[in-house]
Design a protein around this motif. Structure first.
Motif, PDB file in Angstrom:
ATOM      1  N   ASP A 153      10.583 -15.166  -0.250  1.00 34.07           N
ATOM      2  CA  ASP A 153      10.191 -13.796   0.697  1.00 34.07           C
ATOM      3  C   ASP A 153      11.644 -13.406   0.549  1.00 34.07           C
ATOM      4  N   THR A 156      13.966 -13.144   5.131  1.00 36.59           N
ATOM      5  CA  THR A 156      13.041 -13.760   5.391  1.00 36.59           C
ATOM      6  C   THR A 156      12.628 -14.144   7.061  1.00 36.59           C
ATOM      7  N   GLY A 174      12.687 -19.131   1.139  1.00 31.56           N
ATOM      8  CA  GLY A 174      13.449 -17.767   1.951  1.00 31.56           C
ATOM      9  C   GLY A 174      14.631 -17.107   2.110  1.00 31.56           C
TER      10      GLY A 174
END
Length: 317
Positions: A153, A156, A174
């Motif tokens: 991600d 994030t 993330g």
């Protein structure tokens, strides 16, 4: 194709050669070009027009700003190949690079200050722009219910995407530049007990993964803050394995100019044409494009798959 005469006429000026060298590094607004070159905006605009007329550059208006990027590779690649053979570094190139670094620092500082000041309200601010529940449902449908493998991600924030999709992943990473954002995300993920989720402070242009190290990547409402969206997408493409998927969620083009100053938006949305051009440059084939109407802004989803595997035909919704 532009004629060689038009191209060489456009190149026959030291300022325009400097502009091309700067655009090779990143897209810049006309004002930023003027800042780096130490010239007036009207003068820089005239030089930019000549480069655009020759196909060496492209202008794109976003609200009251005009961004300038390099023209198509069919024209600029042979020019740079020649310049790289003929041109030696000079004092102008050194000075321009130093001033360009200052522009980068100014942009990054403005965004970082905003993020640090608003980290605690970030989820609430996102909700003002779009109905999160509708967007998240569309994202879940786009990614499907199957395993996601290694998920990254990018940007994030407070970790919302990891909350949603880490349970489907073997490992979830993330990344964010803001230590305050990561602090909030870490608290949230600990509360959720997501032991397979990891957080790292890193830059979206230099992801902490080897080539092909991820099976899925998400850029959720990140690109409108990015100085170089195309470079961010290329970096995401680099870390994807063959057949890996990149899901981008962001705004369609809009004219909400106040978002620049109030919310530190660098870009006022993206068109399908822009996004698919960046996909192609990153080795991604489009799989799905979806438009979500409603709210103050229109939200778009773009799903791409890393080439090298069977690719579904693009579907628009």
């Amino acid at each position: 194709m532009k004629s060689a005469l038009i191209i060489f006429r456009a190149l026959a000026d030291s300022t325009r050669l400097r502009i091309l060298a700067l655009l090779r590094s990143m897209e810049l607004s006309v004002g930023e070009l003027a800042q780096v070159l130490g010239q007036s905006q009207p003068r820089v605009s005239r030089h930019v027009k000549i480069l655009c007329d020759a196909g060496l550059a492209e202008r794109r208006k976003e609200g009251s700003w005009v961004f300038v990027a390099l023209g198509g590779p069919g024209i600029v690649a042979p020019v740079f190949a020649a310049l790289d053979r003929w041109t030696e570094a000079d004092h102008w190139a050194v000075a321009d690079e130093a001033r360009l670094a200052a522009v980068r620092a100014d942009r990054a500082s403005a965004a970082a200050e905003w993020f640090e000041a608003n980290a605690g309200q970030w989820d609430a601010i996102r909700s003002l722009h779009v109905a999160d529940s509708e967007v998240e449902a569309a994202m879940a449908e786009a990614l499907g219910e199957g395993p996601l493998g290694c998920l990254i991600d990018i940007g994030t924030g407070t970790g919302r995407m990891l909350e949603l999709f880490a349970p489907q992943a073997e490992h979830a990473l993330g990344i964010d530049r803001s230590s305050e954002m990561l602090r909030l995300a870490r608290a949230k993920l600990t509360e959720r007990g997501l032991a397979n989720a990891e957080l790292r402070q890193a830059d979206l242009y230099a992801l902490p993964l080897q080539d092909g190290g991820a099976d899925a990547a998400i850029l959720h409402h990140v690109l409108h803050f990015a100085q170089q969206p195309g470079a961010a997408i290329r970096e995401a493409g680099r870390v994807l394995s063959a057949g890996g998927r990149l899901l981008i969620v962001d705004f369609a083009p809009h004219e909400r100019e106040e978002l620049r100053a109030r919310d530190a938006h660098t870009r006022l949305g993206f068109s399908d044409e822009q996004m698919l051009g960046w996909f192609e440059g990153a080795g991604l084939a489009p799989v799905k494009i979806e438009t979500l109407e409603g709210g103050e802004l229109t939200v778009k989803l773009w799903l791409g798959r890393k080439t090298g595997a069977l690719v579904e035909k693009v579907k628009a919704a």
